[in-house]
Design an enzyme around this catalytic site. Structure first.
Site, PDB file in Angstrom:
ATOM      1  N   ARG A   1      11.762  -0.892  11.104  1.00  0.00           N
ATOM      2  CA  ARG A   1      10.017  -0.473  12.093  1.00  0.00           C
ATOM      3  C   ARG A   1      10.222  -1.251  13.176  1.00  0.00           C
ATOM      4  O   ARG A   1      10.605  -2.582  12.740  1.00  0.00           O
ATOM      5  CB  ARG A   1       8.999  -0.490  10.493  1.00  0.00           C
TER       6      ARG A   1
ATOM      7  N   ARG B   1      11.981  -5.513   5.356  1.00  0.00           N
ATOM      8  CA  ARG B   1      11.255  -4.166   4.845  1.00  0.00           C
ATOM      9  C   ARG B   1      12.784  -3.185   5.717  1.00  0.00           C
ATOM     10  O   ARG B   1      12.713  -3.912   6.713  1.00  0.00           O
ATOM     11  CB  ARG B   1      10.174  -3.893   5.214  1.00  0.00           C
TER      12      ARG B   1
ATOM     13  N   ARG C   1      -0.234  -9.012  13.450  1.00  0.00           N
ATOM     14  CA  ARG C   1      -0.599  -7.780  12.774  1.00  0.00           C
ATOM     15  C   ARG C   1      -1.826  -8.542  10.852  1.00  0.00           C
ATOM     16  O   ARG C   1      -2.361  -7.996  10.982  1.00  0.00           O
ATOM     17  CB  ARG C   1       0.284  -7.183  11.972  1.00  0.00           C
TER      18      ARG C   1
ATOM     19  N   ARG D   1      -9.761   1.094   8.704  1.00  0.00           N
ATOM     20  CA  ARG D   1      -9.191   0.022   9.365  1.00  0.00           C
ATOM     21  C   ARG D   1     -10.554  -0.989   9.801  1.00  0.00           C
ATOM     22  O   ARG D   1     -10.145  -2.105  10.187  1.00  0.00           O
ATOM     23  CB  ARG D   1      -7.738   0.098   9.830  1.00  0.00           C
TER      24      ARG D   1
ATOM     25  N   LYS E   1       0.761  -1.689  -0.055  1.00  0.00           N
ATOM     26  CA  LYS E   1       0.351  -0.447   0.205  1.00  0.00           C
ATOM     27  C   LYS E   1       0.932   0.917  -0.366  1.00  0.00           C
ATOM     28  O   LYS E   1       0.651   2.319  -0.732  1.00  0.00           O
ATOM     29  CB  LYS E   1      -1.184   0.352   0.987  1.00  0.00           C
TER      30      LYS E   1
HETATM   31  P1  AP5 Z   1       4.843  -1.600   2.316  1.00  0.00           P
HETATM   32  O1  AP5 Z   1       4.624  -1.070   1.161  1.00  0.00           O
HETATM   33  O2  AP5 Z   1       6.035  -1.102   2.841  1.00  0.00           O
HETATM   34  O3  AP5 Z   1       3.011  -2.248   2.359  1.00  0.00           O
HETATM   35  P2  AP5 Z   1       2.542  -2.123   3.594  1.00  0.00           P
HETATM   36  O4  AP5 Z   1       0.774  -2.203   2.283  1.00  0.00           O
HETATM   37  O5  AP5 Z   1       2.587  -0.113   3.181  1.00  0.00           O
HETATM   38  O6  AP5 Z   1       2.220  -2.613   4.585  1.00  0.00           O
HETATM   39  P3  AP5 Z   1       2.739  -2.112   5.968  1.00  0.00           P
HETATM   40  O7  AP5 Z   1       3.306  -2.956   7.114  1.00  0.00           O
HETATM   41  O8  AP5 Z   1       2.313   0.116   6.057  1.00  0.00           O
HETATM   42  O9  AP5 Z   1       1.343  -1.868   6.845  1.00  0.00           O
HETATM   43  P4  AP5 Z   1       0.517  -2.113   8.476  1.00  0.00           P
HETATM   44  O10 AP5 Z   1      -1.217  -1.920   7.071  1.00  0.00           O
HETATM   45  O11 AP5 Z   1       0.423  -2.827   8.893  1.00  0.00           O
HETATM   46  O12 AP5 Z   1       1.054  -1.010   8.421  1.00  0.00           O
HETATM   47  P5  AP5 Z   1       0.757   0.843   8.446  1.00  0.00           P
HETATM   48  O13 AP5 Z   1       2.003   1.917   8.772  1.00  0.00           O
HETATM   49  O14 AP5 Z   1      -0.654   1.094   8.476  1.00  0.00           O
HETATM   50  O15 AP5 Z   1       5.629  -2.983   1.944  1.00  0.00           O
HETATM   51  C1  AP5 Z   1       5.857  -4.268   2.256  1.00  0.00           C
HETATM   52  C2  AP5 Z   1       7.697  -4.078   2.074  1.00  0.00           C
HETATM   53  O16 AP5 Z   1       7.763  -4.641   0.622  1.00  0.00           O
HETATM   54  C3  AP5 Z   1       8.866  -3.471   1.784  1.00  0.00           C
HETATM   55  O17 AP5 Z   1      10.046  -3.866   1.769  1.00  0.00           O
HETATM   56  C4  AP5 Z   1       8.713  -3.435   0.417  1.00  0.00           C
HETATM   57  O18 AP5 Z   1       9.428  -3.036  -0.692  1.00  0.00           O
HETATM   58  C5  AP5 Z   1       8.270  -4.303  -0.836  1.00  0.00           C
HETATM   59  N1  AP5 Z   1       7.516  -4.397  -1.496  1.00  0.00           N
HETATM   60  C6  AP5 Z   1       6.399  -4.085  -2.061  1.00  0.00           C
HETATM   61  N2  AP5 Z   1       5.601  -4.043  -2.777  1.00  0.00           N
HETATM   62  C7  AP5 Z   1       6.811  -5.209  -3.294  1.00  0.00           C
HETATM   63  C8  AP5 Z   1       6.154  -6.039  -4.876  1.00  0.00           C
HETATM   64  N3  AP5 Z   1       5.468  -5.420  -5.685  1.00  0.00           N
HETATM   65  N4  AP5 Z   1       7.206  -6.971  -4.508  1.00  0.00           N
HETATM   66  C9  AP5 Z   1       8.213  -6.805  -3.620  1.00  0.00           C
HETATM   67  N5  AP5 Z   1       8.418  -6.813  -2.876  1.00  0.00           N
HETATM   68  C10 AP5 Z   1       7.214  -4.986  -2.190  1.00  0.00           C
HETATM   69  O19 AP5 Z   1       0.564   0.666  10.346  1.00  0.00           O
HETATM   70  C11 AP5 Z   1       1.673   0.747  11.950  1.00  0.00           C
HETATM   71  C12 AP5 Z   1       0.109   0.352  12.627  1.00  0.00           C
HETATM   72  O20 AP5 Z   1      -0.186   1.656  12.736  1.00  0.00           O
HETATM   73  C13 AP5 Z   1      -0.811  -0.449  12.455  1.00  0.00           C
HETATM   74  O21 AP5 Z   1      -0.555  -1.690  13.050  1.00  0.00           O
HETATM   75  C14 AP5 Z   1      -1.414   0.015  13.725  1.00  0.00           C
HETATM   76  O22 AP5 Z   1      -1.652  -0.042  14.817  1.00  0.00           O
HETATM   77  C15 AP5 Z   1      -1.724   1.824  13.725  1.00  0.00           C
HETATM   78  N6  AP5 Z   1      -2.482   1.715  12.633  1.00  0.00           N
HETATM   79  C16 AP5 Z   1      -2.654   2.967  11.376  1.00  0.00           C
HETATM   80  N7  AP5 Z   1      -3.617   2.809  10.461  1.00  0.00           N
HETATM   81  C17 AP5 Z   1      -4.351   2.455  11.531  1.00  0.00           C
HETATM   82  C18 AP5 Z   1      -5.666   2.700  11.645  1.00  0.00           C
HETATM   83  N8  AP5 Z   1      -6.719   3.018  10.409  1.00  0.00           N
HETATM   84  N9  AP5 Z   1      -5.977   2.686  12.704  1.00  0.00           N
HETATM   85  C19 AP5 Z   1      -6.221   1.690  13.687  1.00  0.00           C
HETATM   86  N10 AP5 Z   1      -4.861   1.680  13.852  1.00  0.00           N
HETATM   87  C20 AP5 Z   1      -3.759   2.160  13.054  1.00  0.00           C
HETATM   88 MG    MG Z   2       2.759   1.255   4.565  1.00  0.00          MG
END
Ligand code: AP5
Ligand code: MG
Ligand code: ZN
Length: 225
Positions: free
Chosen positions: A166, A133, A177, A94, A19
Site C-alpha cells: 500500500r 504488509r 497515521r 474514526r 482490524k
Molecule cells: P491489518 O489487519 O491489515 O491491520 P489493520 O488494523 O487493518 O490496519 P490498517 O493499516 O488497514 O488500518 P488503518 O486504520 O491505518 O487503514 P485503513 O485502510 O482503515 O494488519 C497489518 C499487518 O500486520 C498485515 O501485514 C498483517 O498480516 C499483520 N498482522 C495482523 N495481525 C497480526 C498478528 N496478530 N501478528 C503478526 N502480524 C499480524 O485506512 C487507510 C486510510 O483511509 C486512512 O489513513 C484514512 O486516510 C482513510 N480512512 C479510512 N477510514 C476512514 C474514516 N473512517 N474516516 C476518515 N478517513 C478514513
Molecule cells: Mg485494514
C-alpha cells in the site's frame, strides 16, 4: 424479547492492529459483513471515481478523509442487503462526529452496537507490521512478509493475484497515521467505554490467538455463551 440482530461490531485499533485481518477471518463465521472504510476508498480509487481521487490526497499523507463524504459512503454501504444481519465495521467510525452520525443512523432503524472490541498493540510492532504488509491487488487478502507470508512470494494464496505494498505503508506515512490515530480516533475508546460497549483484546498475540479471543467475546455478547 429483543432480537440480537442486526448486530453491529466496531473494531477499533491503531493502524496495523489487525482490524482487517481479523474482520476478514470472522465475517463468515459470524455471518456479518466486513465493512472497511479504507477498502471502500481504495475500491473507489481503483475505479477512478471522484471520491477515490479526493480520498487519495488524504490517504497518501496519512490524514483522515473529511467526515461528510466518509459518513455518506459508509452509510450507503450499510444499506445494502448483505448488511441486513449487521456488519463488522473496520476503520469506521474514526472521529467523534462519525460515531455520533452512526448512533443517529442506528437509532433511526431501531438497532444498536453490540460490542466494540479494541485491539491493543505497541507502536514498534505496528511499524514492523505495516512496513512488511502486502495486499492482493485482486481480492484484497492481507499478508505479511514475515508474520503471515503467502505460500509463493508475491502471489495470493486465495486467488493467485499479485501482491502489492500500500502507498501509505511507507515509514513516514505510517508515523503520521499513528499520530492521527492517537489524536483523532483514540478518544472513541472513551466514548464507547462510557456506554459499556468496549472489550480490550491484546492484539500483539498470534493471529489465531487474537481470532479466538475476539470470537469468544463476540459470541458471549451475541448468544450469551
Ligand atoms: P491489518 O489487519 O491489515 O491491520 P489493520 O488494523 O487493518 O490496519 P490498517 O493499516 O488497514 O488500518 P488503518 O486504520 O491505518 O487503514 P485503513 O485502510 O482503515 O494488519 C497489518 C499487518 O500486520 C498485515 O501485514 C498483517 O498480516 C499483520 N498482522 C495482523 N495481525 C497480526 C498478528 N496478530 N501478528 C503478526 N502480524 C499480524 O485506512 C487507510 C486510510 O483511509 C486512512 O489513513 C484514512 O486516510 C482513510 N480512512 C479510512 N477510514 C476512514 C474514516 N473512517 N474516516 C476518515 N478517513 C478514513
Ligand atoms: Mg485494514
Ligand atoms: Zn487474492
Amino acid at each position: 424479547m429483543t432480537s440480537t440482530y442486526p448486530a453491529y461490531l466496531i473494531f477499533i485499533g491503531p493502524p496495523g492492529a489487525g482490524k482487517g485481518t481479523q474482520a476478514a477471518m470472522l465475517e463468515k463465521e459470524l455471518g456479518l459483513k466486513q465493512v472497511s472504510s479504507g477498502d471502500l476508498f481504495r475500491e473507489n480509487l481503483k475505479n477512478q471515481t471522484e471520491l477515490g481521487l479526493l480520498a487519495k490526497s488524504y490517504i497518501d499523507r496519512g490524514e483522515l478523509v473529511p467526515d461528510g463524504v466518509t459518513i455518506s459512503m459508509v452509510q450507503d454501504r450499510m444499506q445494502r442487503p448483505d448488511c441486513a444481519r449487521g456488519a463488522i465495521l473496520d476503520g469506521f467510525p474514526r472521529t467523534l462526529e462519525q460515531a455520533s452520525a452512526l448512533d443517529g443512523m442506528l437509532a433511526g432503524q431501531g438497532s444498536r452496537i453490540a460490542l466494540v472490541p479494541v485491539l491493543t498493540v505497541d507502536d514498534d510492532a505496528l511499524i514492523a507490521r505495516l512496513t512488511g504488509r502486502r495486499v492482493c491487488r485482486n481480492c484484497g487478502a492481507t499478508y505479511h512478509v514475515v508474520f503471515n507470508p503467502p505460500r509463493v512470494e508475491s502471489v495470493c494464496d486465495a486467488c493467485g493475484g499479485e501482491l502489492y505494498q500500500r502507498s501509505d505503508d511507507s515509514l513516514e506515512t505510517v508515523r503520521n497515521r499513528l499520530y492521527v490515530y492517537y489524536k483523532q480516533t483514540s478518544p472513541l475508546i472513551g466514548y464507547y467505554y462510557a456506554k459499556d460497549l468496549t472489550t480490550f483484546i491484546d492484539g500483539s498475540q498470534a493471529i489465531e490467538v487474537v481470532r479466538q479471543a475476539l470470537l469468544d467475546a463476540i459470541q458471549t455478547v451475541l448468544h450469551g455463551k
